[in-house]
Design an enzyme around this catalytic site. Sequence first.
Site: not given
Ligand code: MEV
Length: 456
Positions: A102, A298, A314, A411
């Site tokens: 990513e 995430k 892992d 992003h």
């Molecule tokens: C993207 O990989 C992760 C985010 O969505 C985490 C978040 O929203 O806190 C930017």
Amino acid sequence: MGISGSGKQPNGSNMRRKRDIIISGFSKLLKEEKLKLVAEYFENPGEVVSLLKSFWHSDASQQKLFDEFSENTISNFYIPYGVVPNVKINGRTYMVPMVIEESSVVAAASSSAKFWSERGGFHSEIISTKKVGQVHFSWTGASLSLFQLMPQIREHLVNSVTHLTKNMEKRGGGILDIELIDMTDQIPTYYQLLVTFETKDSMGANFINSVLEEFGQSLKVFMAEQIQFTDSDRQLEIIMAILSNYTPECIVKTWVECPFSELDTVDEQLDGIAFARKFQTAVRIAQVDVYRATTHNKGIYNGIDAVAIATGNDFRAIEAAGHAYAARSGRYQSLSYVECTDDLFRFVLEVPMAVGTVGGLTSLHPLAKQSLEMLGNPTAPELMMIASTMGLANNFSAVKSLTTKGIQAGHMKMHLFNILNHFKANEQEKKAAIEYFKDQTVSFANVETYIASLRK
Ligand code: MEV
């Protein structure tokens, strides 16, 4: 090898392999044969074979090593290996390797690492390092007599695995406890042995599973010898024996903190206090709302997984534990939280993490080995601190962006390269596009239009 459902393959494009055919004995084919067979799923088998082979390691012995990590290996799948400098943890500065596809993760971690290196760095401590495994079994006798027998069972089981525990004990680890749990109110006749382990610098999965399987066999034999029980009660059935990836007693706590005044420069619109309050509210939302909590966590695992992969650990096990831990209250919540006092902002992450710095892939995979060397050959607890730091670093960057300029600006700037590559932009076009999109919105359509205008 056999192929069921296939007749003779016709010629031309129809010659491509029928996708509903079941292949047997595939794993026994030679690598070249597997490659050829896989290529038959494509319209251009020759090119497919060349492409897959182009990702083979130039050194055949290295390639053999990779082939043998898994089954049916026909090529390697590249993922970028990046590094994050300036990661200051408990006063020591690390260069941290991260393996992730990513585009914005390494950039986010780097900016966070730099930001906090100027504000005292990251702080981290190990809360506990116990791992867990279970022997699940079925027994028809009276529960009380099993509990009464536990001291003898414990001794018998521990003695039955000395050949497995000897080396681990020399390293300071081993079996910590064996507890009998009566689960018959959930499933009739179901009990488990809940076993806790200390595995020191190894993740310990193989050690734990070997001990548990041996425990299962020994328990069965032990019970068969108990003449005080009826014939049927001497028949104990082992359902399964396996480690648990839920490790709520293998926990690392990592945090950053600074006076509000040191957050004044984060955003043009907000002073330090206003930023801290907004940030805290955003984290609270992830504590009360499962949709936000999932994305929030995430973002944490963007950082943790990337270090786990780079060091041959892992990441599925690490994530599984984290998500279960996030739901320990009965409601899935954020793994991080904010504590603000009168003048101090503190952002904390508490996560379970079963990692190893010896055994498994850690020394077999040449890059995993090198990653550990880059980190100064850490102990497993030290690696827990490093990986959780990268989780917190990414979490901080994400929530900071979300509560200030939004996530898409950063992003999409990082994604610009992917879009340019999609349009097969040459170096000159890339240079021009980077300049142009400094103050333009990056989107697939906008980049397409811009590239088309350049090529006119
Ligand atoms: C993207 O990989 C992760 C985010 O969505 C985490 C978040 O929203 O806190 C930017």
